[in-house]
Design a protein around this motif. Structure first.
Motif, short mmCIF file in Angstrom:
data_model
loop_
_atom_site.label_atom_id
_atom_site.label_comp_id
_atom_site.label_asym_id
_atom_site.label_seq_id
_atom_site.Cartn_x
_atom_site.Cartn_y
_atom_site.Cartn_z
N PHE A 61 0.87 -1.37 0.14
CA PHE A 61 0.06 0.24 0.14
C PHE A 61 0.82 1.19 0.08
CE2 PHE A 61 -3.30 -2.88 1.64
CZ PHE A 61 -4.42 -2.52 0.85
N TYR A 62 0.39 2.23 -0.87
CA TYR A 62 1.11 3.74 -0.68
C TYR A 62 0.02 4.48 -0.14
CZ TYR A 62 4.26 1.29 -3.79
OH TYR A 62 5.09 0.19 -4.39
N ASP A 63 0.60 5.30 0.86
CA ASP A 63 -0.01 6.26 1.77
C ASP A 63 0.23 7.47 1.19
OD1 ASP A 63 -1.44 7.77 3.71
OD2 ASP A 63 -0.84 6.38 5.32
N SER A 64 -0.69 8.29 0.69
CA SER A 64 -0.51 9.57 0.27
C SER A 64 -0.38 10.77 1.63
CB SER A 64 -1.56 10.27 -0.48
OG SER A 64 -2.84 10.19 0.22
N ASN A 65 -0.63 10.05 2.79
CA ASN A 65 -0.26 11.07 3.98
C ASN A 65 0.94 10.63 4.55
OD1 ASN A 65 -0.43 12.49 6.48
ND2 ASN A 65 -2.37 11.59 6.93
N THR A 66 1.94 11.48 4.53
CA THR A 66 3.34 11.14 5.22
C THR A 66 3.47 11.55 6.59
OG1 THR A 66 4.12 13.31 4.06
CG2 THR A 66 4.40 10.81 3.04
N SER A 67 2.22 12.35 7.20
CA SER A 67 2.71 12.81 8.57
C SER A 67 2.54 11.62 9.12
CB SER A 67 1.40 13.71 8.69
OG SER A 67 0.30 12.84 8.99
N ARG A 68 3.14 11.62 10.65
CA ARG A 68 3.43 10.69 11.48
C ARG A 68 1.85 10.11 11.81
NH1 ARG A 68 5.98 13.25 14.63
NH2 ARG A 68 8.20 12.96 14.09
N HIS A 69 1.50 9.09 11.70
CA HIS A 69 0.25 8.76 12.14
C HIS A 69 0.44 7.13 11.91
CE1 HIS A 69 -0.45 8.71 7.77
NE2 HIS A 69 -1.38 7.83 7.99
N HIS A 70 -0.76 6.54 12.38
CA HIS A 70 -0.75 4.88 12.51
C HIS A 70 -1.98 4.33 12.04
CE1 HIS A 70 2.94 5.47 14.77
NE2 HIS A 70 2.14 5.90 15.52
N HIS A 71 -2.19 3.05 11.89
CA HIS A 71 -3.30 2.55 11.00
C HIS A 71 -4.24 1.56 11.85
CE1 HIS A 71 -0.63 4.38 7.99
NE2 HIS A 71 -1.85 4.54 7.60
N PHE A 72 -5.50 1.44 11.34
CA PHE A 72 -6.22 0.37 11.70
C PHE A 72 -6.37 -0.56 10.45
CE2 PHE A 72 -8.00 3.33 15.00
CZ PHE A 72 -7.77 2.40 16.24
N TYR A 73 -6.29 -1.68 10.72
CA TYR A 73 -6.43 -2.63 9.49
C TYR A 73 -7.37 -3.68 10.09
CZ TYR A 73 -5.41 -5.99 5.94
OH TYR A 73 -5.52 -7.02 4.85
N ASN A 74 -8.62 -3.89 9.09
CA ASN A 74 -9.48 -4.63 9.49
C ASN A 74 -9.19 -5.93 8.67
OD1 ASN A 74 -11.97 -6.34 9.34
ND2 ASN A 74 -13.04 -4.57 9.92
N VAL A 75 -8.86 -7.08 9.50
CA VAL A 75 -8.39 -8.19 8.89
C VAL A 75 -9.64 -9.11 8.02
CG1 VAL A 75 -6.58 -8.69 10.54
CG2 VAL A 75 -8.99 -9.81 10.84
N ASP A 76 -10.88 -8.62 8.33
CA ASP A 76 -12.00 -9.18 7.49
C ASP A 76 -12.29 -8.56 6.54
OD1 ASP A 76 -12.51 -11.24 9.64
OD2 ASP A 76 -13.52 -9.56 10.98
N THR A 77 -12.16 -7.46 6.40
CA THR A 77 -12.79 -6.43 5.36
C THR A 77 -11.65 -6.07 4.34
OG1 THR A 77 -12.90 -4.47 6.45
CG2 THR A 77 -14.60 -5.62 6.60
N GLY A 78 -10.56 -5.89 5.05
CA GLY A 78 -9.32 -5.59 4.17
C GLY A 78 -9.14 -4.03 4.18
N ASP A 79 -10.09 -3.16 5.05
CA ASP A 79 -10.12 -1.81 5.22
C ASP A 79 -8.76 -1.41 5.86
OD1 ASP A 79 -12.26 -1.59 3.96
OD2 ASP A 79 -13.47 -1.45 5.74
N LEU A 80 -7.98 -0.29 5.24
CA LEU A 80 -6.84 0.21 6.01
C LEU A 80 -7.28 1.67 6.47
CD1 LEU A 80 -3.82 0.08 7.15
CD2 LEU A 80 -3.36 0.49 4.66
N ILE A 81 -7.46 2.15 7.54
CA ILE A 81 -7.93 3.54 7.89
C ILE A 81 -6.79 4.13 8.92
CG2 ILE A 81 -10.27 3.08 7.42
CD1 ILE A 81 -10.88 2.72 10.19
N ASP A 82 -6.90 5.30 9.05
CA ASP A 82 -5.83 6.25 9.48
C ASP A 82 -6.49 6.16 11.32
OD1 ASP A 82 -4.29 6.77 7.65
OD2 ASP A 82 -4.99 8.82 7.46
#
Ligand SMILES: [Mn+2]
Ligand SMILES: [Mn+2]
Ligand SMILES: [Zn+2]
Ligand SMILES: [Zn+2]
Lengths: 144, 144
Positions: free
Chosen positions: A89-110
């Motif tokens: 995945f490529y993240d267009s937001n390079t500011s310091r932040h982290h992620h939630f990843y939903n293993v069921d849906t594949g959603d990756l959110i800030d």
DNA sequence: CTGCTGTTTAGAATAGTTATAAAATTGATT
DNA sequence: AATCAATTTTATAACTATTCTAAACAGCAG
């Protein structure tokens, strides 16, 4: 991934400035890729970006999408995220932040910044300095 | 990755119990893979494990190493770690812990527990529950 | 022994990505 | 504008980690 057929001249200049500021030479392809990528904060695969770019009426090869993403990563314009072995995945937001990843849906959110714990640049392995913190909280869907 | 030619009978029983406890049927291949993998806490790729196993005088195919690692992951015996797009690491230590990754050397090492921040099971995305926390601190070599 | 089930295996296939090498574009220089 | 060098794009081939396939194998029950 919605389209915006014609980029305003103002926004276009903005993109040009961004690329220049990061030492990236301007080309038609790099501009349309940057336009699409930086239209908003998003997490996108090379293939999805390839589709998105070419849905905007542009004509950019897949090789160029890969080349350009690699270039942008080296220049610090985008951030790579490795969530699973099958795609980057490529993240267009390079500011310091982290992620939630939903293993069921594949959603990756800030993650909202306040949630992210802070890390101290100490007690790192000998002879090393912090490069970056990579935190992914894997979540699963609650049973209904 | 050093070898131990003959496994003591006691340790062998221990491995058998572990596999049984996780609902894994016993076979010669699964035993030798588990012996090698669980000999110590380590982070290993499928290919490295394949080499290690077959250096112990055993004869196990690469397909079986992949199959078995996949099985062990599903059964909760090992943990997958995605550090870069080119290979998957398998962690023989499934206890809750985090990692340092040296981007210069490729070293992947465990973080001492006290360093790991604690995460609160709240404020997760709607309808989701914590699955696991995945924290990698990327470090780089200090300039000398 | 015979059949049944689960397991292993070699090799083929897959898929994301990178490398190659030729064509196109760009930008500077006369 | 024409020339030239450097950079970029492109189609396509190559690469590689992993998964799939389908046939052989192993263990066990009847
Ligand atoms: Mn890959
Ligand atoms: Mn892969
Ligand atoms: Zn993000
Ligand atoms: Zn570990």
């Amino acid at each position: 991934m919605e389209t915006n057929i014609s980029q305003s001249r103002q926004q276009q200049q903005c993109i040009d400035k961004l690329l220049n500021a990061h030492g990236v030479n301007l080309t038609r392809q790099r501009r349309v890729i940057a336009d699409t990528l930086f239209a908003r904060d998003q997490h996108v695969t090379a293939d999805k970006l390839f589709e998105a770019v070419n849905n905007n009426g542009a004509k950019v090869s897949k090789a160029t999408v890969y080349n350009t993403l690699g270039l942008f990563v080296r220049k610090g314009l985008v951030r790579e995220i490795f969530i699973d072995a099958t795609r980057t995945f490529y993240d267009s937001n390079t500011s310091r932040h982290h992620h939630f990843y939903n293993v069921d849906t594949g959603d990756l959110i800030d993650m909202k910044e306040r949630l992210a714990p802070h890390f101290i640049d100490q007690d790192l392995p000998d002879g090393t300095a912090m490069d970056m913190v990579d935190l992914v909280i894997r979540v699963k869907n609650k049973a209904p």
